[in-house]
Design a protein around this motif. Sequence first.
Motif, mmCIF file in Angstrom:
data_model
loop_
_atom_site.group_PDB
_atom_site.id
_atom_site.type_symbol
_atom_site.label_atom_id
_atom_site.label_comp_id
_atom_site.label_asym_id
_atom_site.label_seq_id
_atom_site.Cartn_x
_atom_site.Cartn_y
_atom_site.Cartn_z
ATOM 1 N N TRP A 52 0.807 -1.234 0.000
ATOM 2 C CA TRP A 52 0.000 0.000 0.000
ATOM 3 C C TRP A 52 0.838 1.281 0.000
ATOM 4 O O TRP A 52 0.295 2.365 -0.199
ATOM 5 C CB TRP A 52 -0.998 0.022 1.165
ATOM 6 N N ARG A 53 2.166 1.179 0.143
ATOM 7 C CA ARG A 53 2.894 2.426 0.318
ATOM 8 C C ARG A 53 4.396 2.253 0.124
ATOM 9 O O ARG A 53 4.943 1.198 0.458
ATOM 10 C CB ARG A 53 2.637 2.845 1.763
ATOM 11 N N SER A 54 5.071 3.271 -0.408
ATOM 12 C CA SER A 54 6.534 3.279 -0.472
ATOM 13 C C SER A 54 7.023 4.614 0.066
ATOM 14 O O SER A 54 6.451 5.667 -0.269
ATOM 15 C CB SER A 54 7.025 3.121 -1.911
ATOM 16 N N VAL B 122 -0.690 3.826 -2.369
ATOM 17 C CA VAL B 122 -1.316 3.108 -3.481
ATOM 18 C C VAL B 122 -2.512 2.315 -2.973
ATOM 19 O O VAL B 122 -2.414 1.594 -1.981
ATOM 20 C CB VAL B 122 -0.296 2.125 -4.111
ATOM 21 N N LYS B 123 -3.635 2.456 -3.662
ATOM 22 C CA LYS B 123 -4.752 1.524 -3.422
ATOM 23 C C LYS B 123 -4.850 0.668 -4.651
ATOM 24 O O LYS B 123 -5.313 1.106 -5.706
ATOM 25 C CB LYS B 123 -6.056 2.291 -3.241
ATOM 26 N N LEU B 124 -4.355 -0.560 -4.527
ATOM 27 C CA LEU B 124 -4.384 -1.464 -5.666
ATOM 28 C C LEU B 124 -5.823 -1.749 -6.076
ATOM 29 O O LEU B 124 -6.730 -1.746 -5.237
ATOM 30 C CB LEU B 124 -3.703 -2.786 -5.286
ATOM 31 N N PRO C 56 -8.180 -0.437 3.350
ATOM 32 C CA PRO C 56 -8.714 0.809 3.918
ATOM 33 C C PRO C 56 -7.679 1.504 4.798
ATOM 34 O O PRO C 56 -6.737 0.865 5.275
ATOM 35 C CB PRO C 56 -9.890 0.333 4.774
ATOM 36 N N VAL C 57 -7.852 2.814 4.991
ATOM 37 C CA VAL C 57 -7.032 3.551 5.966
ATOM 38 C C VAL C 57 -8.007 4.027 7.046
ATOM 39 O O VAL C 57 -8.880 4.845 6.767
ATOM 40 C CB VAL C 57 -6.302 4.745 5.311
ATOM 41 N N PRO C 58 -7.892 3.476 8.265
ATOM 42 C CA PRO C 58 -8.829 3.862 9.327
ATOM 43 C C PRO C 58 -8.800 5.372 9.573
ATOM 44 O O PRO C 58 -7.783 6.028 9.334
ATOM 45 C CB PRO C 58 -8.301 3.107 10.554
ATOM 46 N N TRP C 59 -9.901 5.900 10.072
ATOM 47 C CA TRP C 59 -9.979 7.335 10.366
ATOM 48 C C TRP C 59 -8.893 7.722 11.362
ATOM 49 O O TRP C 59 -8.667 7.024 12.349
ATOM 50 C CB TRP C 59 -11.357 7.685 10.927
ATOM 51 N N HIS C 60 -8.235 8.831 11.107
ATOM 52 C CA HIS C 60 -7.169 9.301 11.997
ATOM 53 C C HIS C 60 -6.888 10.772 11.744
ATOM 54 O O HIS C 60 -7.343 11.343 10.750
ATOM 55 C CB HIS C 60 -5.881 8.489 11.764
ATOM 56 N N GLN C 61 -6.141 11.372 12.666
ATOM 57 C CA GLN C 61 -5.470 12.650 12.414
ATOM 58 C C GLN C 61 -3.993 12.278 12.310
ATOM 59 O O GLN C 61 -3.525 11.368 12.985
ATOM 60 C CB GLN C 61 -5.679 13.605 13.595
ATOM 61 N N ASP C 62 -3.243 13.005 11.465
ATOM 62 C CA ASP C 62 -1.828 12.665 11.311
ATOM 63 C C ASP C 62 -1.064 13.038 12.587
ATOM 64 O O ASP C 62 -1.506 13.909 13.356
ATOM 65 C CB ASP C 62 -1.249 13.395 10.092
ATOM 66 N N PRO C 63 0.098 12.373 12.815
ATOM 67 C CA PRO C 63 0.883 12.662 14.010
ATOM 68 C C PRO C 63 1.217 14.153 14.114
ATOM 69 O O PRO C 63 1.498 14.763 13.077
ATOM 70 C CB PRO C 63 2.170 11.853 13.793
ATOM 71 N N PRO D 165 -9.404 15.293 10.624
ATOM 72 C CA PRO D 165 -9.701 13.854 10.635
ATOM 73 C C PRO D 165 -9.974 13.367 9.205
ATOM 74 O O PRO D 165 -10.725 13.998 8.462
ATOM 75 C CB PRO D 165 -10.969 13.758 11.488
ATOM 76 N N HIS D 166 -9.335 12.240 8.823
ATOM 77 C CA HIS D 166 -9.535 11.694 7.482
ATOM 78 C C HIS D 166 -9.350 10.183 7.481
ATOM 79 O O HIS D 166 -8.728 9.629 8.389
ATOM 80 C CB HIS D 166 -8.605 12.364 6.462
ATOM 81 N N GLY D 167 -9.902 9.534 6.480
ATOM 82 C CA GLY D 167 -9.792 8.076 6.356
ATOM 83 C C GLY D 167 -10.250 7.677 4.967
ATOM 84 O O GLY D 167 -10.745 8.511 4.205
ATOM 85 N N GLN E 26 -7.151 1.247 -9.944
ATOM 86 C CA GLN E 26 -6.204 1.566 -8.872
ATOM 87 C C GLN E 26 -6.195 3.070 -8.622
ATOM 88 O O GLN E 26 -6.639 3.850 -9.464
ATOM 89 C CB GLN E 26 -4.807 1.121 -9.269
ATOM 90 N N ARG E 27 -5.646 3.465 -7.464
ATOM 91 C CA ARG E 27 -5.616 4.896 -7.146
ATOM 92 C C ARG E 27 -4.347 5.193 -6.368
ATOM 93 O O ARG E 27 -4.032 4.535 -5.390
ATOM 94 C CB ARG E 27 -6.915 5.166 -6.392
ATOM 95 N N ARG E 28 -3.547 6.179 -6.897
ATOM 96 C CA ARG E 28 -2.246 6.468 -6.286
ATOM 97 C C ARG E 28 -2.104 7.959 -5.996
ATOM 98 O O ARG E 28 -2.597 8.804 -6.757
ATOM 99 C CB ARG E 28 -1.117 6.048 -7.233
ATOM 100 N N ILE E 29 -1.402 8.263 -4.913
ATOM 101 C CA ILE E 29 -1.159 9.654 -4.517
ATOM 102 C C ILE E 29 0.313 9.790 -4.120
ATOM 103 O O ILE E 29 0.832 8.957 -3.363
ATOM 104 C CB ILE E 29 -2.024 10.056 -3.304
ATOM 105 N N PHE E 30 0.973 10.827 -4.641
ATOM 106 C CA PHE E 30 2.332 11.170 -4.199
ATOM 107 C C PHE E 30 2.173 12.231 -3.108
ATOM 108 O O PHE E 30 1.701 13.334 -3.378
ATOM 109 C CB PHE E 30 3.130 11.691 -5.394
HETATM 110 O O1 LIG Z 1 -4.433 7.788 0.850
HETATM 111 C C1 LIG Z 1 -5.152 7.474 1.803
HETATM 112 O O2 LIG Z 1 -6.124 6.741 1.684
HETATM 113 C C2 LIG Z 1 -4.901 8.055 3.162
HETATM 114 C C3 LIG Z 1 -3.476 8.063 3.524
HETATM 115 C C4 LIG Z 1 -3.313 8.748 4.828
HETATM 116 O O3 LIG Z 1 -4.226 9.254 5.388
HETATM 117 C C5 LIG Z 1 -2.025 8.842 5.482
HETATM 118 O O4 LIG Z 1 -1.055 8.303 4.954
HETATM 119 O O5 LIG Z 1 -1.978 9.463 6.567
#
Ligand SMILES: O=C(O)CCC(=O)C(=O)O
Length: 301
Positions: free
Chosen positions: A62-64, A104-106, A112-119, A197-199, A208-212
């Motif tokens: 899911w991630r690099s 990356v979401k293959l 899934p990415v559970p709901w959270h706030q970033d550190p 808050p995001h998830g 697929q869906r990817r974000i840099f």
């Molecule tokens: O791309 C996503 O689905 C969320 C990733 C995210 O929230 C994170 O890496 O903190």
Amino acid sequence: VLTQEQIDFFHANGYLIMRKMIRGAELEMLREQASVVQSQGVAKQGDRHLYKPGNNGEKVYWRSERMWSRGDIFQAVTVNPDILENIGQCVGEPFVPVNDSLVVKLAHEGVPVPWHQDPPYGFPEVIDTFPIPNFTTDIYLDHSGTDNGCVWAIPGRHLVGHVDFSTRSDEEMFARFGAVPVEMEPGDVLFHCISTPHGSRPNKSPLQRRIFYVHYMSVSTLADMRVKKKDESWGSIGPSLIPSMLEARRKFQWELPTDRATLDITDQEFRFTAQPVTPANHWAELIAGIPAETKARLKKI
Ligand SMILES: O=C(O)CCC(=O)C(=O)O
């Protein structure tokens, strides 16, 4: 450059969508090189790839991390002049790139990415939001919608520090409390406050869906982090790469941020020098203006 209305939206909601910021060859190369890294991640080749357990307990890629070390394109995009202008307008202070990753979401099996706030906002002891705008810059490489597990955010809670949603299930978070899907297309860019808050849901679709992701930080926040972490070299990889990021753009013969009258670019830091821009102490004033009852209400979901 952003309009005053866009800047105001960002500060009020804790996120901002900017359409079609990365285009043409820059976007194509970014997508191609991300595919190379993704193939290595899926094949478990190389280091700093991350996996999450899938439905059958298998490890799903899911991630690099550290994309800057995997190709010049990732460095070149990090100093894209349009992106730097908009970041400078929202931070309102000198800033630097600190770290980066590919999420990356293959297709069919994206986790899934559970709901959270970033550190550090996931910790209840972080009772207030720090007074300098702090957000990640999310560069979209693919379509991302409710069909393929897009990011959802709950707007307007980014200025109240830790938000307690520990008693809520992820499904409740998506369905209630004003969560909005952040629907994006290739080349679109999202700023999302680390305190928002995001998830995201799993990806069960064939797309697929990817974000840099790049985390740029104000120079003052970075200095503060180093004190808090008692580590003077914390977050130094990104800033140390600024000359090489500029060189990568030069090599591709793409517009340099140093050519923009709106930007002051040195090998140490970046600054937006025109208008409109976020005024000094803006978040401190916004935070101080939230009545105690409103803050208490926003801190609990
Ligand atoms: O791309 C996503 O689905 C969320 C990733 C995210 O929230 C994170 O890496 O903190």
